[in-house]
Motif scaffolding. Structure first.
Motif, PDB file in Angstrom:
ATOM      1  N   CYS A  34     101.868 -35.975 -20.911  1.00 40.70           N
ATOM      2  CA  CYS A  34     103.128 -36.481 -21.294  1.00 40.70           C
ATOM      3  C   CYS A  34     104.001 -35.323 -22.350  1.00 40.70           C
ATOM      4  N   HIS A  35     102.993 -35.148 -23.209  1.00 44.24           N
ATOM      5  CA  HIS A  35     103.729 -34.126 -24.160  1.00 44.24           C
ATOM      6  C   HIS A  35     104.099 -32.772 -23.784  1.00 44.24           C
ATOM      7  N   ALA A  36     103.173 -32.468 -22.553  1.00 49.00           N
ATOM      8  CA  ALA A  36     103.599 -31.074 -21.665  1.00 49.00           C
ATOM      9  C   ALA A  36     104.982 -31.325 -21.181  1.00 49.00           C
ATOM     10  N   LEU A  37     105.088 -32.642 -20.423  1.00 51.56           N
ATOM     11  CA  LEU A  37     106.317 -32.828 -19.622  1.00 51.56           C
ATOM     12  C   LEU A  37     107.552 -32.906 -20.553  1.00 51.56           C
ATOM     13  N   THR A  38     107.351 -33.470 -21.898  1.00 53.62           N
ATOM     14  CA  THR A  38     108.305 -33.699 -22.436  1.00 53.62           C
ATOM     15  C   THR A  38     108.982 -32.369 -23.427  1.00 53.62           C
ATOM     16  N   SER A  46     118.053 -27.910 -22.366  1.00 51.94           N
ATOM     17  CA  SER A  46     118.363 -26.875 -23.309  1.00 51.94           C
ATOM     18  C   SER A  46     118.991 -25.611 -22.554  1.00 51.94           C
ATOM     19  N   ASN A  47     118.398 -25.385 -21.624  1.00 50.18           N
ATOM     20  CA  ASN A  47     118.716 -24.014 -20.824  1.00 50.18           C
ATOM     21  C   ASN A  47     119.535 -24.182 -19.745  1.00 50.18           C
ATOM     22  N   TYR A  48     119.761 -25.398 -19.049  1.00 50.21           N
ATOM     23  CA  TYR A  48     120.422 -25.625 -17.838  1.00 50.21           C
ATOM     24  C   TYR A  48     121.821 -26.428 -18.212  1.00 50.21           C
ATOM     25  N   PRO A  49     122.929 -26.258 -17.653  1.00 48.75           N
ATOM     26  CA  PRO A  49     124.083 -26.935 -18.147  1.00 48.75           C
ATOM     27  C   PRO A  49     124.202 -28.189 -17.054  1.00 48.75           C
ATOM     28  N   PHE A  89     109.001 -39.612 -10.204  1.00 51.83           N
ATOM     29  CA  PHE A  89     107.733 -38.934 -10.063  1.00 51.83           C
ATOM     30  C   PHE A  89     106.725 -39.438 -10.895  1.00 51.83           C
ATOM     31  N   SER A  90     105.539 -39.080 -10.783  1.00 54.61           N
ATOM     32  CA  SER A  90     104.220 -39.482 -11.617  1.00 54.61           C
ATOM     33  C   SER A  90     103.721 -38.526 -12.177  1.00 54.61           C
ATOM     34  N   ASP A  91     103.282 -37.317 -11.382  1.00 62.06           N
ATOM     35  CA  ASP A  91     102.615 -36.070 -12.010  1.00 62.06           C
ATOM     36  C   ASP A  91     103.479 -35.255 -12.682  1.00 62.06           C
ATOM     37  N   PRO A  92     103.097 -34.603 -13.915  1.00 61.19           N
ATOM     38  CA  PRO A  92     103.903 -33.694 -14.556  1.00 61.19           C
ATOM     39  C   PRO A  92     104.619 -32.686 -13.378  1.00 61.19           C
ATOM     40  N   LEU A  93     105.912 -32.463 -13.600  1.00 62.11           N
ATOM     41  CA  LEU A  93     106.544 -31.202 -12.764  1.00 62.11           C
ATOM     42  C   LEU A  93     106.753 -30.095 -13.722  1.00 62.11           C
ATOM     43  N   SER A  94     106.819 -29.009 -12.730  1.00 62.92           N
ATOM     44  CA  SER A  94     106.949 -27.554 -13.446  1.00 62.92           C
ATOM     45  C   SER A  94     108.485 -27.456 -13.769  1.00 62.92           C
ATOM     46  N   GLU A  95     108.971 -26.604 -14.549  1.00 66.24           N
ATOM     47  CA  GLU A  95     110.295 -26.270 -14.791  1.00 66.24           C
ATOM     48  C   GLU A  95     111.007 -26.016 -13.433  1.00 66.24           C
ATOM     49  N   PHE A  96     110.525 -25.631 -12.611  1.00 67.36           N
ATOM     50  CA  PHE A  96     111.154 -25.128 -11.167  1.00 67.36           C
ATOM     51  C   PHE A  96     111.300 -26.535 -10.600  1.00 67.36           C
ATOM     52  N   GLU A  97     110.361 -27.234 -10.235  1.00 67.46           N
ATOM     53  CA  GLU A  97     110.263 -28.759  -9.661  1.00 67.46           C
ATOM     54  C   GLU A  97     111.221 -29.669 -10.432  1.00 67.46           C
ATOM     55  N   THR A  99     114.042 -28.986 -12.011  1.00 67.44           N
ATOM     56  CA  THR A  99     115.298 -28.894 -12.029  1.00 67.44           C
ATOM     57  C   THR A  99     115.871 -29.294 -10.425  1.00 67.44           C
ATOM     58  N   LEU A 100     114.852 -29.061  -9.729  1.00 71.68           N
ATOM     59  CA  LEU A 100     115.412 -29.619  -8.494  1.00 71.68           C
ATOM     60  C   LEU A 100     115.464 -31.307  -8.423  1.00 71.68           C
ATOM     61  N   PHE A 101     114.501 -31.741  -9.194  1.00 73.90           N
ATOM     62  CA  PHE A 101     114.298 -33.252  -9.206  1.00 73.90           C
ATOM     63  C   PHE A 101     115.926 -33.707  -9.807  1.00 73.90           C
ATOM     64  N   ILE A 102     116.406 -32.924 -10.918  1.00 71.26           N
ATOM     65  CA  ILE A 102     117.461 -33.281 -11.603  1.00 71.26           C
ATOM     66  C   ILE A 102     118.630 -33.015 -10.480  1.00 71.26           C
ATOM     67  N   GLN A 103     118.895 -31.883  -9.958  1.00 71.47           N
ATOM     68  CA  GLN A 103     119.929 -31.601  -8.876  1.00 71.47           C
ATOM     69  C   GLN A 103     119.891 -32.439  -7.789  1.00 71.47           C
ATOM     70  N   ASN A 104     118.834 -33.041  -7.396  1.00 68.92           N
ATOM     71  CA  ASN A 104     118.901 -34.231  -6.395  1.00 68.92           C
ATOM     72  C   ASN A 104     119.520 -35.569  -7.007  1.00 68.92           C
ATOM     73  N   ALA A 105     119.147 -35.666  -8.239  1.00 69.20           N
ATOM     74  CA  ALA A 105     119.754 -37.113  -8.869  1.00 69.20           C
ATOM     75  C   ALA A 105     121.036 -36.818  -9.034  1.00 69.20           C
TER      76      ALA A 105
END
Length: 261
Positions: A34-38, A46-49, A89-97, A99-105
């Motif tokens: 959880c902390h890693a995902l946070t 902070s890095n994507y608009p 999603f349940s498993d922690p996602l990488s930064e790449f994944e 960003t895709l999750f957010i763009q889909n939303a």
């Protein structure tokens, strides 16, 4: 990332999601992933608009709320749009994944014409989904989003993305219903009263006037003899599935839908 609780959940998550998507992480203090995902969520924020809001809920302090949201384990993350979770999603996602999750939303409410979202999506979000889809562990979810998007502008491309969703996929049911919806777009004008309504629904759908589409399809089903024509019922079911279970129009017309189906 702001922290919310049972008393602030409605204001900070439900109400806020009518303005822009809210990415909500369910976490616990003892949960290392959880902390890693946070950290990943905060880094992306902070890095994507991206025009999103991020928030967290400590499930140990808000057990009833976690259960109400059907969260059985942590970390668990949901994207809320117009008051409802539209992806998770349940498993922690990488930064790449992530960003895709957010763009889909971000794309979902614009493709499906949620009334509270008035701005147009950025083309780069669509382009990035297309370019990144093969590398994503959530490929089939994004294939379905792209198929919905291109349904209106490039039917062949929409069918191509649908064809990339395998039969064993969790997205299979949606794939079949969207495929069925293409039959509505082939309706030709006729003096038959039912076909007239179907033809009107087709034209409304082509213009992304979803409320008129719903109304014409409901009218066609009220007039139709199911033993004679299957298309009105099939088209209404497909359109309802196209919008998704939590779409505001499906909620608005749920009673009328139940009456004719």
């Amino acid at each position: 990332m702001k922290q919310v609780n049972s008393s602030t959940f409605y204001q900070e998550i439900i109400k806020a999601s009518y303005q822009q998507p809210v990415i909500l992480q369910f976490w616990a203090p003892w949960c290392g992933p959880c902390h890693a995902l946070t950290d990943t969520i905060q880094h992306v924020e902070s890095n994507y608009p991206f025009p999103i809001t991020t928030a967290g809920i400590d499930v140990d302090q808000n057990t009833d709320l976690a259960l109400d949201q059907k969260v059985m384990g942590v970390p668990h993350t949901k994207a809320f749009v117009s008051g409802y979770p539209i992806d998770q999603f349940s498993d922690p996602l990488s930064e790449f994944e992530l960003t895709l999750f957010i763009q889909n939303a971000l794309l979902w409410p614009y493709i499906l014409r949620y009334s509270h979202y008035t701005e147009n999506p950025e083309n780069k979000w669509i382009e990035n989904l297309e370019q990144s889809i093969e590398r994503s562990s959530r490929k089939e979810v994004y294939l379905l989003t792209l198929a919905r998007h291109y349904f209106f502008t490039d039917p062949d491309k929409s069918r191509k993305f649908l064809g990339m969703i395998p039969d064993q996929s969790d997205q299979m049911e949606d794939r079949l219903f969207i495929t069925d919806l293409f039959a509505l777009m082939e309706v030709q004008y006729s003096d038959d009263p039912v076909i007239k309504k179907m033809w009107a629904a087709k034209n409304s759908l082509a213009k992304k006037n979803f409320e008129s589409t719903y109304q014409f399809l409901l009218q066609a089903n009220r007039m139709n003899d199911p033993s004679t024509q299957e298309l009105p019922k099939m088209a209404l079911l497909a359109f309802r599935q196209f919008l998704g279970a939590t779409h505001e129009l499906n909620r608005k017309y749920s009673t009328q839908f139940s009456q004719v189906i």
